[in-house]
Design a protein around this motif. Structure first.
Motif, mmCIF file in Angstrom:
data_model
loop_
_atom_site.group_PDB
_atom_site.id
_atom_site.type_symbol
_atom_site.label_atom_id
_atom_site.label_comp_id
_atom_site.label_asym_id
_atom_site.label_seq_id
_atom_site.Cartn_x
_atom_site.Cartn_y
_atom_site.Cartn_z
ATOM 1 N N ALA A 50 0.821 -1.215 0.000
ATOM 2 C CA ALA A 50 0.000 0.000 0.000
ATOM 3 C C ALA A 50 0.857 1.268 0.000
ATOM 4 O O ALA A 50 0.573 2.212 -0.744
ATOM 5 C CB ALA A 50 -0.930 -0.007 1.217
ATOM 6 N N THR A 51 1.896 1.292 0.808
ATOM 7 C CA THR A 51 2.707 2.511 0.886
ATOM 8 C C THR A 51 3.566 2.693 -0.362
ATOM 9 O O THR A 51 3.829 3.823 -0.780
ATOM 10 C CB THR A 51 3.581 2.548 2.152
ATOM 11 N N LEU A 73 -5.560 6.280 -0.746
ATOM 12 C CA LEU A 73 -5.482 4.947 -1.317
ATOM 13 C C LEU A 73 -5.999 3.976 -0.255
ATOM 14 O O LEU A 73 -5.593 4.060 0.908
ATOM 15 C CB LEU A 73 -4.028 4.627 -1.684
ATOM 16 N N GLN A 75 -6.469 -0.077 0.572
ATOM 17 C CA GLN A 75 -6.096 -1.437 0.197
ATOM 18 C C GLN A 75 -6.978 -2.416 0.960
ATOM 19 O O GLN A 75 -7.183 -2.268 2.159
ATOM 20 C CB GLN A 75 -4.631 -1.686 0.544
ATOM 21 N N LEU A 90 -6.281 -2.449 -4.646
ATOM 22 C CA LEU A 90 -5.937 -1.072 -4.338
ATOM 23 C C LEU A 90 -6.969 -0.176 -5.017
ATOM 24 O O LEU A 90 -7.224 -0.309 -6.215
ATOM 25 C CB LEU A 90 -4.544 -0.723 -4.868
#
Length: 136
Positions: A50-51, A73, A75, A90
């Motif tokens: 995710a990051t 965002l 996830q 995502l």
């Protein structure tokens, strides 16, 4: 940037990775005998996806002077009947004011993520035991 990481065992169910001057702490949850004092290693795995994608979204917007307000965002993931991770999704949420012409490009930017690409073409992972020389 180093190509090596060392791991120490500070007590309980805690495990810490040391990399380029950073200490990345993990612990197990109480249901697994830990104290829940840090994320579990698997949580860091998911967070890395995710990051990483988030970084490329951030970079895309920053390079074009697009505002980040209201952008995020999300996830999510699913597991199969054996509790194995079967799907990661995502979703990039944009505010109504986000230019339509950049929405597809934003997805392509997130897809550049090196963590995602590594999972799509995984490296070989080996494990071995060696006898370490005593330190003086």
């Amino acid at each position: 940037m180093s190509d090596q990481m060392t791991v120490s065992f500070p007590g309980g169910r805690r495990v810490t990775a040391h990399y380029d001057g950073f200490a990345i702490a993990t612990d197990q949850g109480a249901d697994s005998g830990g104290e829940g004092s840090a994320p579990e290693p698997y949580d860091l795995f998911l967070a890395s996806i995710a990051t990483c994608a988030g970084y490329y979204v951030l970079r895309f917007c920053s390079e074009r002077g697009l505002p980040l307000d209201g952008l995020r965002l999300v996830q999510s993931w699913q597991r199969d009947e054996r509790k194995r991770l079967s799907r990661i999704q995502l979703v990039i949420e944009v505010p109504p004011s986000f230019p339509e012409k950049y929405r597809g490009a934003l997805v392509r930017a997130a897809d550049i993520c090196a963590v995602k690409r590594t999972l799509q073409d995984p490296p070989e992972i080996t494990t071995e035991t060696v006898v370490r020389s005593p330190t003086p």
